[in-house]
Structures are given as C-alpha cells and as structure tokens.
Design a protein around this motif. Structure first.
Motif, mmCIF file in Angstrom:
data_model
loop_
_atom_site.group_PDB
_atom_site.id
_atom_site.type_symbol
_atom_site.label_atom_id
_atom_site.label_comp_id
_atom_site.label_asym_id
_atom_site.label_seq_id
_atom_site.Cartn_x
_atom_site.Cartn_y
_atom_site.Cartn_z
ATOM 1 N N ARG A 83 9.080 -8.415 13.296
ATOM 2 C CA ARG A 83 9.049 -6.951 13.293
ATOM 3 C C ARG A 83 7.704 -6.451 13.776
ATOM 4 O O ARG A 83 6.703 -6.559 13.089
ATOM 5 C CB ARG A 83 9.298 -6.402 11.890
ATOM 6 N N ASN A 84 7.665 -5.904 14.970
ATOM 7 C CA ASN A 84 6.442 -5.333 15.505
ATOM 8 C C ASN A 84 6.605 -3.816 15.535
ATOM 9 O O ASN A 84 7.395 -3.295 16.310
ATOM 10 C CB ASN A 84 6.169 -5.865 16.909
ATOM 11 N N TYR A 132 5.849 1.364 10.718
ATOM 12 C CA TYR A 132 4.868 0.661 9.880
ATOM 13 C C TYR A 132 5.238 0.798 8.403
ATOM 14 O O TYR A 132 5.167 -0.167 7.646
ATOM 15 C CB TYR A 132 3.460 1.218 10.097
ATOM 16 N N ALA A 133 5.626 1.998 7.994
ATOM 17 C CA ALA A 133 5.999 2.223 6.593
ATOM 18 C C ALA A 133 7.220 1.384 6.208
ATOM 19 O O ALA A 133 7.270 0.824 5.111
ATOM 20 C CB ALA A 133 6.278 3.708 6.364
ATOM 21 N N GLY A 144 3.884 9.010 17.869
ATOM 22 C CA GLY A 144 2.981 8.541 16.818
ATOM 23 C C GLY A 144 3.652 8.503 15.458
ATOM 24 O O GLY A 144 3.471 7.555 14.690
ATOM 25 N N TRP A 145 4.439 9.527 15.143
ATOM 26 C CA TRP A 145 5.149 9.543 13.866
ATOM 27 C C TRP A 145 6.205 8.453 13.820
ATOM 28 O O TRP A 145 6.446 7.849 12.772
ATOM 29 C CB TRP A 145 5.779 10.908 13.602
ATOM 30 N N ASP A 146 6.838 8.189 14.950
ATOM 31 C CA ASP A 146 7.841 7.127 14.994
ATOM 32 C C ASP A 146 7.196 5.774 14.671
ATOM 33 O O ASP A 146 7.737 4.978 13.913
ATOM 34 C CB ASP A 146 8.488 7.102 16.380
ATOM 35 N N ILE A 147 6.026 5.522 15.239
ATOM 36 C CA ILE A 147 5.300 4.274 14.952
ATOM 37 C C ILE A 147 4.886 4.228 13.479
ATOM 38 O O ILE A 147 4.996 3.191 12.825
ATOM 39 C CB ILE A 147 4.082 4.135 15.877
ATOM 40 N N ALA A 148 4.446 5.356 12.942
ATOM 41 C CA ALA A 148 4.050 5.402 11.529
ATOM 42 C C ALA A 148 5.236 5.106 10.611
ATOM 43 O O ALA A 148 5.093 4.380 9.620
ATOM 44 C CB ALA A 148 3.456 6.768 11.198
ATOM 45 N N LEU A 185 8.062 -1.484 7.528
ATOM 46 C CA LEU A 185 7.612 -2.876 7.444
ATOM 47 C C LEU A 185 6.867 -3.119 6.130
ATOM 48 O O LEU A 185 7.110 -4.119 5.451
ATOM 49 C CB LEU A 185 6.708 -3.221 8.630
ATOM 50 N N VAL A 186 6.008 -2.200 5.749
ATOM 51 C CA VAL A 186 5.273 -2.343 4.491
ATOM 52 C C VAL A 186 6.239 -2.317 3.309
ATOM 53 O O VAL A 186 6.089 -3.079 2.353
ATOM 54 C CB VAL A 186 4.201 -1.239 4.367
ATOM 55 N N GLY A 187 7.268 -1.478 3.380
ATOM 56 C CA GLY A 187 8.266 -1.429 2.321
ATOM 57 C C GLY A 187 9.024 -2.741 2.178
ATOM 58 O O GLY A 187 9.286 -3.206 1.072
ATOM 59 N N ARG A 188 9.370 -3.354 3.310
ATOM 60 C CA ARG A 188 10.071 -4.642 3.254
ATOM 61 C C ARG A 188 9.166 -5.727 2.681
ATOM 62 O O ARG A 188 9.611 -6.576 1.904
ATOM 63 C CB ARG A 188 10.547 -5.032 4.653
ATOM 64 N N ILE A 189 7.911 -5.722 3.085
ATOM 65 C CA ILE A 189 6.963 -6.716 2.559
ATOM 66 C C ILE A 189 6.793 -6.515 1.055
ATOM 67 O O ILE A 189 6.777 -7.478 0.284
ATOM 68 C CB ILE A 189 5.622 -6.637 3.303
#
Length: 102
Positions: free
Chosen positions: A92-93, A59-60, A52-56, A62-66
C-alpha cells in the motif's frame, strides 16, 4: 422467493455488475470497463488541494490498518501481526492511486 437484488437486475443493463465506485466508495451498478459512477466521473482536472486531501485520506487509511493489526485485533500472535503490517507497508503506497499487491 424474489429478492431485492433480482428486482435491481431488471432495471440495469445486461453488462452491469454491482461494484464499489472508486471515487465515492458506494455500491453502484457499473459496466465492466468502468470503475467510477457518473457522479464521480467528471472530466474536470483535480485541483492540487483535492489531490493533497486524497493522499492524506490514503495515509490515514494505511495508519488505521496498521493500528488495527498492531493493537485492536485480538488473539493474534506477534509474528502474525508483524507479517501483516509488513505486507501492508509493502503493498500500500499512499502516493499511488493504484493500491494493491502486484
């Protein structure tokens, strides 16, 4: 003149290349068929909390790149910003470990 890289080649095997470990993101000498260093390549299964932390974290990232393309990179047109953001969202999924364009 000798470089530090040349000295490192003397102590590593012939088939090793200095690459980034996919587990710890550190630069290490890894053979061609290995993508994780010895410290990260443990055979124990991951707990659901670790997964779960790896997925989080993905996501972080990806949000940083956006955020970088949306706000922080200067001197870029809006069309180019949107194009890069669309490409990130398409390739990026965060739920898949194998990130990258196919």
């Amino acid at each position: 003149m000798p470089k530090v890289v040349d000295a490192a080649r003397v102590t590593t095997r012939d088939n090793t290349v200095w690459r980034t470990c996919t587990g710890c993101s550190l630069l290490k000498p890894l053979p061609d068929d290995v993508d994780r260093c010895g410290a990260c390549d443990n055979s124990r299964p991951r707990t659901p909390g670790e997964a779960g932390w790896d997925i989080a974290y993905r996501y972080a990232a990806l949000v940083g790149r956006i955020d970088a393309w949306a706000v922080q990179i200067p001197c870029v047109s809006d069309a180019e910003r949107l194009d890069h953001i669309r490409q990130l969202l398409k390739t990026r999924n965060p739920l898949r470990k194998d990130e990258g364009a196919k």
